[in-house]
Write an enzyme that holds these catalytic residues in place. Structure first.
Site, short mmCIF file in Angstrom:
data_model
loop_
_atom_site.label_atom_id
_atom_site.label_comp_id
_atom_site.label_asym_id
_atom_site.label_seq_id
_atom_site.Cartn_x
_atom_site.Cartn_y
_atom_site.Cartn_z
N ASP A 203 49.89 -26.51 -29.83
CA ASP A 203 49.55 -27.41 -28.73
C ASP A 203 50.76 -27.63 -27.82
OD1 ASP A 203 51.12 -29.80 -29.64
OD2 ASP A 203 49.67 -29.84 -31.28
N TYR B 235 47.74 -32.48 -33.38
CA TYR B 235 47.51 -31.56 -34.50
C TYR B 235 46.72 -30.33 -34.03
CZ TYR B 235 49.04 -35.57 -37.23
OH TYR B 235 49.76 -36.60 -37.74
N HIS C 222 50.43 -5.62 -40.35
CA HIS C 222 49.65 -6.30 -41.39
C HIS C 222 50.44 -7.44 -42.00
CE1 HIS C 222 47.83 -6.11 -45.66
NE2 HIS C 222 47.09 -6.90 -44.90
#
Length: 151
Positions: free
Chosen positions: A30, A130, A22
């Site tokens: 990328d 991005y 958790h």
């Protein structure tokens, strides 16, 4: 082959996802992302887009919704208001698997720090700039034992 498991979830990625706890983070980055070779857990999926990998991961990963943000992406070109198509894809995928999930925009340096501190980094073949996202793992809740007859 396994039944019901997205084909992009490789054995290495499944192991990493199953090992996460958790509030551990997973970075999906990328092809241009600088990934430290000393990072303990790097999984390469060079032939897949970041959005496709995010979609596959979200088929098995619960998303944290008890914090202000569930996921993070970079601010593009120093303009917090700029929405690149890949950001819309990431946001839609997060919402489709966690309607209360929030995709927050952070400065590139903060994103790189979050990615570097992630439990696992998945390097994709994504060529869009991005094209990275960090997702925080939520919890899997126990079944309602009043209706669960598997006991």
């Amino acid at each position: 082959m396994l039944i019901g498991v997205h084909p992009l979830l490789s054995p290495d990625l499944l192991h990493a996802l199953r090992s996460m706890g958790h509030r551990h983070d997973i970075a999906i980055v990328d092809a241009n992302f600088p990934c430290d070779p000393d990072h303990r857990r790097v999984v390469r999926l060079d032939g897949a887009s970041a959005a496709d990998v995010l979609e596959a991961v979200l088929t098995v990963l619960p998303v944290e919704t008890e914090e202000p943000a569930s996921a993070w992406r970079m601010i593009a070109y120093d303009d917090p208001a700029m929405m690149l198509p890949i950001f819309d894809e990431f946001a839609a995928l997060v919402r489709s698997h966690a309607p209360d999930g929030v995709l927050a925009a952070v400065e590139p340096n903060e994103f790189k720090q979050r990615a570097g501190a992630s439990y696992v980094v998945v390097v994709t073949g994504e060529q869009r700039l991005y094209g990275g996202v960090v997702i925080r793992k939520g919890v899997v809740t126990a079944p309602d034992t009043r209706t669960d007859h598997r006991r």
